[in-house]
Scaffold this active site. Structure first.
Site, short mmCIF file in Angstrom:
data_model
loop_
_atom_site.label_atom_id
_atom_site.label_comp_id
_atom_site.label_asym_id
_atom_site.label_seq_id
_atom_site.Cartn_x
_atom_site.Cartn_y
_atom_site.Cartn_z
N HIS A 119 -90.56 -31.82 26.07
CA HIS A 119 -89.78 -32.82 26.80
C HIS A 119 -89.05 -32.08 27.92
CE1 HIS A 119 -86.32 -35.58 27.37
NE2 HIS A 119 -87.03 -36.50 26.75
N ASP A 196 -86.19 -27.60 19.71
CA ASP A 196 -85.76 -28.94 20.09
C ASP A 196 -86.12 -29.88 18.92
OD1 ASP A 196 -85.63 -31.54 20.96
OD2 ASP A 196 -86.76 -31.22 22.81
N GLN A 199 -86.85 -35.11 18.31
CA GLN A 199 -87.83 -36.05 17.80
C GLN A 199 -88.13 -35.80 16.33
OE1 GLN A 199 -89.04 -39.33 18.58
NE2 GLN A 199 -88.71 -38.31 20.53
N CYS A 358 -90.78 -38.40 29.97
CA CYS A 358 -90.02 -37.16 30.23
C CYS A 358 -90.81 -35.93 29.80
CB CYS A 358 -88.67 -37.17 29.52
SG CYS A 358 -87.58 -38.47 30.04
N1 PMP Z 1 -86.46 -33.69 23.29
C1 PMP Z 1 -87.28 -34.65 22.85
C2 PMP Z 1 -88.56 -34.27 22.18
C3 PMP Z 1 -86.92 -35.99 22.99
O1 PMP Z 1 -87.74 -36.94 22.55
C4 PMP Z 1 -85.69 -36.30 23.62
C5 PMP Z 1 -85.26 -37.74 23.82
N2 PMP Z 1 -86.24 -38.54 24.40
C6 PMP Z 1 -84.89 -35.25 24.06
C7 PMP Z 1 -85.29 -33.96 23.88
C8 PMP Z 1 -83.57 -35.49 24.74
O2 PMP Z 1 -82.67 -36.12 23.87
P1 PMP Z 1 -81.33 -36.74 24.45
O3 PMP Z 1 -81.73 -37.60 25.61
O4 PMP Z 1 -80.79 -37.55 23.30
O5 PMP Z 1 -80.45 -35.62 24.85
#
Ligand code: PMP
Length: 402
Positions: A119, A196, A199, A358
Site C-alpha cells: 500500500h 504493515d 489489512q 492506494c
Molecule cells: N496499509 C494497508 C495494507 C492498508 O490497507 C491501509 C488502509 N487502506 C493502510 C496501510 C493505511 O491505513 P490508514 O489509512 O488507516 O492509515
C-alpha cells in the site's frame, strides 16, 4: 469465547439495518454497538484529560487509557504496553518509524527494501526518507503468485540494505507473504523489519514476539474500532532509539529556554492531548472481539468470497486477482472499465471499491489500470453475494455490447 454465529454477529452492527450491501470492509470495518456505546459513554459521561490531573475522573480515564495499551500488547503478544505507541493509524505509525527511527540513521547509499505489493502507506514514507537522506528504495518484486517473492529477498539484499518494509496482507489480492521467512532473512542481514498490519490484523493478529517483528503498525478502524486511532508496536530497544518528531506537552520531563529532557517511551513519542475517545473505542472493540471465534469468523468471510468468485467466474471476461482464498476479491471484466462498473453498482446499492486501491505499483505489476474489489467481513451474508452478482449482471447488460 462464543462459537461464531453469523446472525448474532451481524445483529450487532446498526449500520447494517439500513438497506444496501456493504462490501468495503477492507477500506473500513463497520462499528459494533459495543464500540458506539463506549464512545457515546465517554463523551456523555467523562470529564477530564488523561495523564494531567488528580481528580478522580481524570485518574480513572488515565487508568482506562493505559489499560488499553496493555490490551493492544495482548492482541499482538507484545512484551508489554510500553511497546505500544498510540498513533492516528497505520499511515502515521509507518511515517513515525521512517522519520524518527530511520531518518537519523540512514546514510547516502543505504537501502530500504520495499515489496511491490505494498500500500502507498508503506512505500511513500520510505521514498520520502530516502529523498531526505540519500538512501535508495529497492523493490522486492512479486512472485508468479502475486505475493511478494520472499525467495528472491536474498538476491535483493546487499551490504547496504538496512530496512525491509513488508505488508502482512495485501489490500488488493489478499495475499500474505511468508513473514517468518522474510524476517529471518532480514535479521540474518542485520536489517530492521517494518510490518504493515493494517489489512492483516483483523484476519490473523500477528504474534510479534514469535515472528520477531521489529515494528508493526495497524489502524483501529479496520478492526471495528474508531477512525483516527491506531498503534505502532516496536521492540523496546528500537523505540528507545527513536527521536521524537512532535514536541509539546507530556513528552518531556523538564523544559527551560535552554532545552528539554524527554520522557521515557512510549510517552516521548506521543506529544499533546491524545485521542482518548479513540483509545476507549478501540479498547471496547478489542474487548468485544475477545468473545468471538475469529477463525470461524474468518472462514465465514472467505467462504462468501469464494461463493462470489465462483458465481462471477461464469460471467464472460471475468478475471480474479484473489490469492490464497482470501476474503478480499479484486476482479475486473475484460473490456469493462472499473469506474463504469463501480458507478452502476453504487447506484444499485452495492458498496465496494474500485481503482488502484492506494497500490499503484502492485496494479502496474498486475498489468491492469484498476480493479473492482469486494471485501467480505463476518457480518456479510449469502444474500449480499446474491445481491452483488445480480447487480453485476445488470451492469454488464448495460456495459457490454452483445
Ligand atoms: N496499509 C494497508 C495494507 C492498508 O490497507 C491501509 C488502509 N487502506 C493502510 C496501510 C493505511 O491505513 P490508514 O489509512 O488507516 O492509515
Amino acid at each position: 469465547m462464543n462459537a461464531f454465529s453469523p446472525a448474532h454477529f451481524r445483529a450487532q452492527f446498526p449500520a447494517l439495518a439500513d438497506a444496501g450491501v456493504y462490501l468495503d470492509s477492507a477500506a473500513t470495518a463497520l462499528k459494533p454497538q459495543a464500540v458506539i456505546d463506549a464512545t457515546h459513554q465517554f463523551y456523555s459521561l467523562s470529564a477530564g484529560n488523561v495523564h494531567r490531573s488528580q481528580y478522580a475522573e481524570a485518574q480513572r480515564l488515565t487508568a482506562r487509557y493505559e489499560a488499553a495499551r496493555d490490551q493492544v500488547a495482548q492482541l499482538l503478544n507484545a512484551e508489554s504496553g510500553k511497546n505500544i505507541v498510540w498513533t492516528r493509524g497505520t499511515t502515521e505509525a509507518i511515517n513515525m518509524v521512517a522519520q524518527c527511527y530511520a531518518r537519523p540513521r540512514l546514510q547516502p547509499g543505504d537501502e530500504i527494501i520495499v515489496s511491490e505489493a505494498e500500500h502507498h502507506a508503506n512505500l511513500v514514507p520510505w521514498l520520502m526518507v530516502a529523498e531526505q537522506t540519500g538512501a535508495r528504495v529497492v523493490k522486492l518484486p512479486l512472485g508468479a503468485d502475486w505475493v511478494a517473492d520472499i525467495a528472491r529477498l536474498p538476491d535483493v539484499i546487499t551490504p547496504r540494505s538496512r530496512i525491509l518494509a513488508l505488508g502482512q496482507m495485501s489490500n488488493v489480492t489478499g495475499g500474505c507473504p511468508d513473514l517468518a521467512r522474510a524476517i529471518e532473512i532480514a535479521h540474518a542481514n542485520d536489517m530492521v523489519v517494518m510490518v504493515d498490519g493494517a489489512q492483516g490484523v483483523v484476519h490473523f493478529p500477528a504474534d510479534v514476539q514469535q515472528l520477531d517483528i521489529d515494528f508493526y503498525a495497524f489502524s483501529g478502524h479496520k478492526l471495528y474500532g474508531p477512525t483516527g486511532i491506531g498503534a505502532l508496536y516496536g521492540k523496546a530497544e528500537l523505540l528507545e532509539q527513536m527521536t521524537p518528531w512532535l514536541g509539546g506537552g507530556k513528552m518531556i520531563t523538564e523544559v527551560s529556554f535552554d532545552g528539554f529532557q524527554t520522557q521515557a517511551v512510549p510517552y516521548r513519542l506521543e506529544a499533546g492531548t491524545p485521542n482518548v475517545a479513540g483509545v476507549i473505542g478501540l479498547s471496547a472493540a478489542l474487548e468485544w472481539l475477545a468473545d468471538i471465534d475469529l477463525q470461524q469468523a474468518e472462514s465465514w468471510s472467505r467462504g462468501l468470497a469464494t461463493l462470489a468468485e465462483e458465481a462471477l467466474k461464469k460471467r464472460p471476461g471475468f478475471r480474479s486477482f484473489r490469492v490464497q482464498d482470501s476474503s478480499l476479491l479484486a476482479f475486473d471484466f475484460a473490456g469493462v472499465h472499473h469506474s463504469d462498473m463501480v458507478t452502476l453498482l453504487a447506484g444499485y446499492g452495492i458498496a465496494l471499491r474500485a481503482g488502484q486501491h492506494c497500490a499503484q505499483p502492485l496494479l502496474a505489476a498486475l498489468g491492469v489500470p484498476g480493479t473492482l474489489r469486494v471485501s467480505f467481513a463476518p457480518y456479510n451474508t449469502q444474500s449480499d453475494v446474491e445481491a452483488l452478482v445480480a447487480a453485476v449482471d445488470r451492469a454488464l447488460a448495460l456495459l457490454v455490447d452483445e
